[in-house]
Design an enzyme around this catalytic site. Structure first.
Site, PDB file in Angstrom:
ATOM      1  N   SER A  87     -64.780  57.281 -45.992  1.00  0.00           N
ATOM      2  CA  SER A  87     -65.631  56.140 -46.344  1.00  0.00           C
ATOM      3  C   SER A  87     -66.144  55.370 -45.131  1.00  0.00           C
ATOM      4  O   SER A  87     -67.022  54.528 -45.274  1.00  0.00           O
ATOM      5  CB  SER A  87     -64.895  55.180 -47.284  1.00  0.00           C
ATOM      6  OG  SER A  87     -63.892  54.473 -46.594  1.00  0.00           O
ATOM      7  N   LYS A 124     -62.096  49.193 -44.482  1.00  0.00           N
ATOM      8  CA  LYS A 124     -63.490  48.820 -44.739  1.00  0.00           C
ATOM      9  C   LYS A 124     -63.939  47.751 -43.736  1.00  0.00           C
ATOM     10  O   LYS A 124     -63.127  47.126 -43.059  1.00  0.00           O
ATOM     11  CB  LYS A 124     -63.670  48.245 -46.157  1.00  0.00           C
ATOM     12  CG  LYS A 124     -63.282  49.177 -47.287  1.00  0.00           C
ATOM     13  CD  LYS A 124     -64.272  50.294 -47.487  1.00  0.00           C
ATOM     14  CE  LYS A 124     -63.938  51.162 -48.669  1.00  0.00           C
ATOM     15  NZ  LYS A 124     -62.963  52.202 -48.409  1.00  0.00           N
TER      16      LYS A 124
END
Length: 167
Positions: A87, A124
């Site tokens: 990601s 993230k």
């Protein structure tokens, strides 16, 4: 390490290195990588290698490098964790990379963080959008995680270095 050992290791390393036309003019330092109770000495050239036009290697400087100090200046607040997933490939972070994370750095807008959302760890970029905290992936195949009041969020730390293998 004693100065004599450094000189001896430099000489031994020089004789085992790949040949270079002006190799005799090269100087190098050594740094230690501790591994399972043993120390491994590795040559460290302070001259930067050009990623564009070639550069002159005549002015290399000898230096010692302690990777522990370079990678984690505040070791009491630093931990390492391995990445699982893709990601964050847009940020240059890939599956199986090793992250060095500092718990003492404030997690502010734009920092890449390790976060626990409802007890599940995620990697993230922290963003504040319209007065809402959002954990943003850096891969278009993944959706952002908008943090709501009913979610349990704990920031474990801010990523300060990424180590990944090219092979």
């Amino acid at each position: 390490y004693p100065g004599g050992l450094k000189s001896m290791l430099s000489t031994r390393l020089a004789s085992k290195e790949a040949p270079c036309r002006s190799y005799r003019s090269l100087q190098k330092g050594l740094f230690v990588i501790p591994c399972q109770g043993k120390a491994r000495w590795v040559a460290f050239y302070t001259h930067r290698v050009a990623a564009g036009p070639a550069s002159d290697v005549e002015e290399l400087v000898e230096e010692s490098l302690d990777l522990n100090q370079y990678l984690s200046k505040n070791s009491a607040n630093v931990f390492c964790i391995r990445v699982s997933g893709d990601s964050m490939t847009g940020a240059g972070i890939f599956n199986n990379d090793l992250l060095i994370v500092d718990r003492s750095i404030e997690a502010v807008d734009g920092k890449i963080v390790i976060a626990a959302v409802n007890s599940e760890l995620t990697l993230k970029r922290l963003k504040h959008l319209d007065n809402q905290m959002v954990l943003m992936p850096e891969n278009p195949a993944y959706d952002p995680i908008a943090i709501t009041e009913d979610m349990d969020l704990k920031i474990w730390g801010v990523v300060i270095h990424v180590i990944h293998s090219l092979g």
